[in-house]
Design an enzyme around this catalytic site. Structure first.
Site, PDB file in Angstrom:
ATOM      1  N   ASP A 199       0.809  -1.216   0.000  1.00  0.00           N
ATOM      2  CA  ASP A 199       0.000   0.000   0.000  1.00  0.00           C
ATOM      3  C   ASP A 199       0.844   1.268   0.000  1.00  0.00           C
ATOM      4  O   ASP A 199       0.575   2.223  -0.730  1.00  0.00           O
ATOM      5  CB  ASP A 199      -0.899   0.025   1.234  1.00  0.00           C
ATOM      6  CG  ASP A 199      -1.959  -1.042   1.159  1.00  0.00           C
ATOM      7  OD1 ASP A 199      -2.767  -1.131   2.075  1.00  0.00           O
ATOM      8  OD2 ASP A 199      -1.976  -1.792   0.162  1.00  0.00           O
ATOM      9  N   GLU A 215       3.733   1.814  -1.058  1.00  0.00           N
ATOM     10  CA  GLU A 215       4.376   2.029  -2.353  1.00  0.00           C
ATOM     11  C   GLU A 215       3.384   2.661  -3.330  1.00  0.00           C
ATOM     12  O   GLU A 215       3.704   3.602  -4.042  1.00  0.00           O
ATOM     13  CB  GLU A 215       4.815   0.655  -2.886  1.00  0.00           C
ATOM     14  CG  GLU A 215       5.868   0.736  -3.937  1.00  0.00           C
ATOM     15  CD  GLU A 215       7.218   1.007  -3.309  1.00  0.00           C
ATOM     16  OE1 GLU A 215       7.838   0.060  -2.847  1.00  0.00           O
ATOM     17  OE2 GLU A 215       7.635   2.180  -3.264  1.00  0.00           O
ATOM     18  N   SER A 265     -35.818  -3.534 -17.219  1.00  0.00           N
ATOM     19  CA  SER A 265     -35.984  -4.260 -15.969  1.00  0.00           C
ATOM     20  C   SER A 265     -35.983  -5.748 -16.308  1.00  0.00           C
ATOM     21  O   SER A 265     -35.782  -6.125 -17.461  1.00  0.00           O
ATOM     22  CB  SER A 265     -37.300  -3.834 -15.344  1.00  0.00           C
ATOM     23  OG  SER A 265     -37.389  -4.389 -14.076  1.00  0.00           O
ATOM     24  N   GLU A 313     -26.683 -16.422 -13.783  1.00  0.00           N
ATOM     25  CA  GLU A 313     -25.958 -15.348 -13.090  1.00  0.00           C
ATOM     26  C   GLU A 313     -26.538 -15.147 -11.702  1.00  0.00           C
ATOM     27  O   GLU A 313     -27.640 -15.599 -11.414  1.00  0.00           O
ATOM     28  CB  GLU A 313     -26.115 -14.021 -13.866  1.00  0.00           C
ATOM     29  CG  GLU A 313     -25.433 -14.029 -15.218  1.00  0.00           C
ATOM     30  CD  GLU A 313     -25.661 -12.722 -15.980  1.00  0.00           C
ATOM     31  OE1 GLU A 313     -26.098 -11.731 -15.375  1.00  0.00           O
ATOM     32  OE2 GLU A 313     -25.398 -12.714 -17.188  1.00  0.00           O
ATOM     33  N   LYS A 337     -28.197 -12.723  -8.889  1.00  0.00           N
ATOM     34  CA  LYS A 337     -28.964 -11.470  -8.878  1.00  0.00           C
ATOM     35  C   LYS A 337     -28.424 -10.638  -7.725  1.00  0.00           C
ATOM     36  O   LYS A 337     -28.736 -10.884  -6.558  1.00  0.00           O
ATOM     37  CB  LYS A 337     -30.458 -11.723  -8.727  1.00  0.00           C
ATOM     38  CG  LYS A 337     -31.253 -10.433  -8.860  1.00  0.00           C
ATOM     39  CD  LYS A 337     -32.734 -10.688  -8.960  1.00  0.00           C
ATOM     40  CE  LYS A 337     -33.538  -9.460  -9.348  1.00  0.00           C
ATOM     41  NZ  LYS A 337     -33.199  -8.234  -8.664  1.00  0.00           N
ATOM     42  N   ARG A 349     -30.150   4.016 -13.130  1.00  0.00           N
ATOM     43  CA  ARG A 349     -31.200   3.563 -14.029  1.00  0.00           C
ATOM     44  C   ARG A 349     -32.319   4.601 -14.139  1.00  0.00           C
ATOM     45  O   ARG A 349     -32.846   4.826 -15.213  1.00  0.00           O
ATOM     46  CB  ARG A 349     -31.744   2.236 -13.492  1.00  0.00           C
ATOM     47  CG  ARG A 349     -32.847   1.665 -14.307  1.00  0.00           C
ATOM     48  CD  ARG A 349     -33.114   0.235 -13.870  1.00  0.00           C
ATOM     49  NE  ARG A 349     -34.196  -0.306 -14.631  1.00  0.00           N
ATOM     50  CZ  ARG A 349     -35.467  -0.202 -14.283  1.00  0.00           C
ATOM     51  NH1 ARG A 349     -35.786   0.413 -13.177  1.00  0.00           N
ATOM     52  NH2 ARG A 349     -36.405  -0.709 -15.039  1.00  0.00           N
ATOM     53  N   LYS A 371     -30.411 -16.277 -18.290  1.00  0.00           N
ATOM     54  CA  LYS A 371     -30.465 -15.537 -19.552  1.00  0.00           C
ATOM     55  C   LYS A 371     -30.213 -16.501 -20.709  1.00  0.00           C
ATOM     56  O   LYS A 371     -29.312 -17.347 -20.608  1.00  0.00           O
ATOM     57  CB  LYS A 371     -29.401 -14.432 -19.573  1.00  0.00           C
ATOM     58  CG  LYS A 371     -29.645 -13.349 -18.536  1.00  0.00           C
ATOM     59  CD  LYS A 371     -28.544 -12.304 -18.503  1.00  0.00           C
ATOM     60  CE  LYS A 371     -28.858 -11.290 -17.411  1.00  0.00           C
ATOM     61  NZ  LYS A 371     -27.750 -10.354 -17.187  1.00  0.00           N
ATOM     62  N   CYS A 385     -33.273 -15.955  40.650  1.00  0.00           N
ATOM     63  CA  CYS A 385     -33.129 -16.244  42.077  1.00  0.00           C
ATOM     64  C   CYS A 385     -32.788 -15.006  42.900  1.00  0.00           C
ATOM     65  O   CYS A 385     -32.730 -15.067  44.121  1.00  0.00           O
ATOM     66  CB  CYS A 385     -32.072 -17.328  42.301  1.00  0.00           C
ATOM     67  SG  CYS A 385     -30.403 -16.738  42.013  1.00  0.00           S
TER      68      CYS A 385
HETATM   69  S1  IVH Z   1     -30.079  -8.036 -16.245  1.00  0.00           S
HETATM   70  C1  IVH Z   1     -32.138  -6.610 -19.709  1.00  0.00           C
HETATM   71  N1  IVH Z   1     -28.625  -9.352 -14.508  1.00  0.00           N
HETATM   72  O1  IVH Z   1     -32.002  -6.577 -10.997  1.00  0.00           O
HETATM   73  C2  IVH Z   1     -31.940  -7.147 -18.350  1.00  0.00           C
HETATM   74  N2  IVH Z   1     -29.990  -7.583 -13.697  1.00  0.00           N
HETATM   75  O2  IVH Z   1     -35.007  -5.635 -12.475  1.00  0.00           O
HETATM   76  C3  IVH Z   1     -31.434  -6.114 -17.421  1.00  0.00           C
HETATM   77  N3  IVH Z   1     -29.780  -7.200 -11.290  1.00  0.00           N
HETATM   78  O3  IVH Z   1     -32.446  -3.481 -12.524  1.00  0.00           O
HETATM   79  C4  IVH Z   1     -31.047  -6.598 -16.107  1.00  0.00           C
HETATM   80  N4  IVH Z   1     -28.300  -8.782 -10.904  1.00  0.00           N
HETATM   81  O4  IVH Z   1     -30.339  -3.836 -11.130  1.00  0.00           O
HETATM   82  C5  IVH Z   1     -29.520  -8.359 -14.683  1.00  0.00           C
HETATM   83  N5  IVH Z   1     -27.249 -10.604 -13.120  1.00  0.00           N
HETATM   84  C6  IVH Z   1     -28.137  -9.609 -13.288  1.00  0.00           C
HETATM   85  C7  IVH Z   1     -28.595  -8.807 -12.233  1.00  0.00           C
HETATM   86  C8  IVH Z   1     -29.532  -7.798 -12.470  1.00  0.00           C
HETATM   87  C9  IVH Z   1     -29.021  -7.804 -10.370  1.00  0.00           C
HETATM   88  C10 IVH Z   1     -30.713  -6.103 -10.990  1.00  0.00           C
HETATM   89  C11 IVH Z   1     -30.665  -4.946 -11.925  1.00  0.00           C
HETATM   90  C12 IVH Z   1     -32.065  -4.817 -12.462  1.00  0.00           C
HETATM   91  C13 IVH Z   1     -32.872  -5.586 -11.457  1.00  0.00           C
HETATM   92  C14 IVH Z   1     -34.010  -6.352 -12.027  1.00  0.00           C
END
Ligand code: IVH
Length: 729
Positions: A75, A77, A124, A161, A163, A184, A347, A468
């Site tokens: 650190d 450095e 979303s 993935e 969330k 967003r 996905k 007690c």
């Molecule tokens: S994909 C087109 N992947 O969850 C798809 N979202 O509404 C766009 N989120 O606003 C989102 N992990 O903030 C995606 N692996 C992930 C995610 C993720 C968290 C959040 C993101 C989104 C909300 C879902």
């Protein structure tokens, strides 16, 4: 990262110091303390070149630290290089570029965030709550139908993935430079939070030369749990010190959102954030020289190669079965992650298929989020009770308005001791965040101070035992208060009896805590030996006790009389004498009378017995009432085979340390432990270099990983059988 320069992150790895670089001193003194390979360059460079070289090094070290988790320099450095660049830039302001690492440090205070219209809307994602994994099958069925795939066609490729539980962010790069970070917002328009986002060390400020002209990376800004705890601890200290306007944060998500939308970037800089990339927004089209990927997974891997953090759990999977397996794997891993997730995201991998599936309103049809049940909920504290444990320990327990969290209804949460209750400053009437993750006992994470009712009283520990009335004392250097009433205290008596009857102690089947309460409350059992004088007719008087159960209990008591010295010693509930120590004592001395008269020095000869334990044993047997209890139990017929002490070294597995993990097929873990110990082995709870064998059954976890990492031999059921048969596996 290092010192004052970048937000701190606790995790560090070993350093390697071998790194040369093209920087040469020009301002005298400035580089005097640089490592020799940096300081001894023959030709001085022009300031612009110096600045460029310093920036390149700092970028590279930040990448090594944040993204690779493998820092290359210490650190201090890093700090020196950083300060050198700062000085250079202040002497030559024209050299200060927007991607300079010095620009990560905040200072500006904004009135409001500018609005940003997203080039590509931030969508979303359809979210379903799925605790069963059946949602994965439903998603796959829907995708196959919409793609018109027949049953005979191969499984669909997906990416699984996590969330992440943070807030969505769009990072715009132009010509390889981070030019804008936007929240967003409503999906069309967000807020420009570039200044604060620049402070996230994991986010590259500049990309490699092969990055497209325009690139928008979408992902989640979040706060790690350890960073969150440290932040809240700091906040609590500030509140305690009387700093105005400070508060603690409810959860990492809330803290992250607060930090991102913090107008004072100096404050934002103190709140360590992290980032994961999971998608794309605007990008230079392939027709104009932009990249062309055929799959989501390939795109993520390219983002990773450009220096964006992509969660290592991200997985390419196939078909519904692949999704279900991913769902289950992540549910199991969830509690061990250093950050919060609230579910998984599936996905469709093939980008051409994604295009065919398209969107409904604001959600893509090719993705779905499956949430796990929440692990944190809010509730109110109805009371703070003080409970009395077996050894007299007084534990404050928050009585909560019932709340469903982590899959169960929680009504109590331990506050551990007075210090802990004060540290979190939990008060009656408070709204609190309760967390229950996995099988861990529920805990109060924090208090929502905004909701504290006026005049909520500060918690103070009782001065006397609530059961007690004896004095409650806290010993010097200890966190716990204890009731000084000993077996005079009916709470301690109940716990002592319950412990005595425990399966691993005297093993009295059917003597549960409710029954113990009743036996003590009706005055039938005052001392341990009273248990062996219980009669059928008085037992049958006890509420709800059927005659059959009374007979069973008497039989179980009778059976328990024949025991082992180790179990008997453990059952007495001597402070600091756990099951293993009791067995060791029995093995070493062979006879109870020898233990009862042993000096502390003699006791210290026993493996695992240190001064505190030796003192506790001596004190216990010095008390006449304890000797009376032992005698009364012997008089009641409690017996064990007494023998000459077997020299520990004569036993077949003497000196061998074994760790058990996972589910064994041939026997339960308790039984395996007992058998190993009866042959002189020591059964330890955690793996270290000193472990001789790890016996791993099904679903073994981190202990197995550690054994493999340390090169400790791992045995299965067969290996265990060989060991027990006295053969070397
Ligand atoms: S994909 C087109 N992947 O969850 C798809 N979202 O509404 C766009 N989120 O606003 C989102 N992990 O903030 C995606 N692996 C992930 C995610 C993720 C968290 C959040 C993101 C989104 C909300 C879902």
């Amino acid at each position: 990262m290092p010192g004052s320069c970048l937000p701190d992150r606790p995790k560090r790895a070993a350093f390697s110091l071998e790194r040369g670089a093209a920087v040469s001193p020009q301002t005298p003194g400035l580089f005097d303390d640089l490592p020799p390979q940096l300081a001894e360059r023959p030709k001085p460079l022009a300031p612009a070149e110096q600045a460029q070289a310093l920036r390149a090094q700092l970028h590279q070290h930040a990448h090594a630290y944040y993204t690779l988790d493998a820092p290359e320099i210490p650190d201090a450095e890093y700090d020196r290089l950083f300060r050198a660049l700062q000085v250079l830039e202040s002497e030559h302001p024209a050299l200060r570029t927007p991607d300079s690492p010095t620009q990560r440090v905040g200072g500006q205070i904004l009135d409001a965030f500018a609005q940003v219209r997203h080039h590509v809307p931030m969508l979303s994602i359809r979210t379903e709550t799925d605790t069963e994994a059946s949602g994965a099958e439903a998603f796959d069925t829907r995708i196959r139908k919409e793609l018109g795939l027949s049953e005979s066609e191969p499984p669909v490729d997906y990416v699984g993935e996590l969330k992440f539980d943070g807030l969505a962010m769009s990072l715009r790069y132009e010509g390889g430079m981070l030019v804008q970070a936007a929240t967003r917002g409503d999906g069309e328009t967000g807020e420009d939070v570039t200044t604060n986002i620049r402070m996230i060390g994991q986010i590259p400020l500049r990309l490699a030369a092969n990055a497209p002209t325009v690139l928008e990376v979408r992902g989640e800004v979040y706060m790690r749990r350890d960073d969150f705890e440290a932040l809240n601890e700091r906040q609590r200290q500030r509140i305690a010190a009387g700093t105005k306007g400070e508060k603690t944060f409810v959860n990492p998500r809330n803290a992250a959102a607060g930090a991102v939308r913090q107008l004072d970037s100096g404050i934002a800089a103190e709140r360590p954030l992290s980032f994961f990339a999971y998608g794309l927004g605007d990008i230079t089209p392939a027709s104009e020289g932009g990249p062309q990927w055929s799959s989501h997974y390939d795109m993520l891997m390219q983002l990773k190669a450009w220096g964006f953090p992509v969660a290592e759990q991200t997985a390419f999977v196939q078909g519904a079965a692949g999704l279900v397996a991913f769902h289950q794997r992540m549910a199991a891993e969830r509690d061990a992650l250093p950050y919060d997730i609230d579910g998984v995201v599936y996905k469709v991998n093939d980008l051409a298929q994604q295009l065919r599936l398209g969107f409904v309103t604001r959600e893509p049809r090719w993705a779905v989020a499956h949430k796990y049940p929440a692990q944190e909920e809010m509730t109110t504290v109805l009371a703070i009770d003080v409970q009395v444990g077996r050894t007299g320990k007084l534990t404050p327990v928050a009585k909560l308005s019932p709340v469903f969290v982590g899959g169960v209804t929680v009504t109590n949460a331990t506050l551990h001791n007075e210090l802990e209750a004060r540290r979190k400053d939990v008060r009656v009437g408070d709204t609190v965040i309760v967390r229950r993750a996995g099988d861990v006992i529920p805990e109060v994470v924090s208090v929502v101070l905004d909701r504290r009712p006026p005049e909520a009283p500060l918690f103070t520990m009782l001065t006397h035992c609530p059961v007690c009335g004896s004095l409650a004392e806290r010993e010097e250097g200890e966190a716990d208060h204890r009731c000084t009433g000993g077996l005079f205290c009916s709470a301690q008596r109940k716990q002592a009896i319950w412990h005595f009857a425990h399966r691993r102690a005297m093993d009295v089947d059917g003597l549960g805590d409710k029954l113990v309460d009743q036996l003590v409350d009706t005055g039938q059992v005052k001392t341990l030996a009273d248990l062996y004088h219980l009669k059928l007719d008085s037992l049958a008087n006890i509420d709800r006790m059927a005659e059959k159960s009374a007979i069973n209990l008497l039989e179980a008591l009778e059976k328990s009389k024949t025991t082992t010295l180790g179990r008997f010693l453990f059952s007495l509930g001597i402070r600091h004498v756990g099951e293993a120590t009791a067995k060791e004592l029995a093995r070493h001395f062979g006879q109870l009378d020898a233990i009862m008269v042993a000096s502390e020095d003699a006791l210290l000869q026993v493996a695992d017995v240190g001064p505190v334990v030796a003192h506790s044993i001596r004190t216990f047997f010095d008390q006449p009432h304890n000797r009376k209890v032992v005698q009364a139990l012997r008089d009641a017929g409690v017996i064990w085979p007494e023998g000459e002490a077997l020299a520990p070294t004569e036993m077949p597995l003497a000196g061998i340390t074994v760790v058990l993990t996972g589910t064994l097929q041939s026997m339960g873990r308790d039984e395996a432990k007992e058998q190993l110990e009866s042959l002189g082995a020591k059964v330890a709870g955690s793996v270290s270099k000193k472990t001789h064998y790890v016996v791993a059954g099904a679903e073994a976890g981190s202990k197995l990983d550690k054994a493999q990492a340390l090169g400790v031999p791992v045995l299965d059921d067969v290996g265990l059988a060989l060991l027990l048969a006295g053969q070397k596996p």
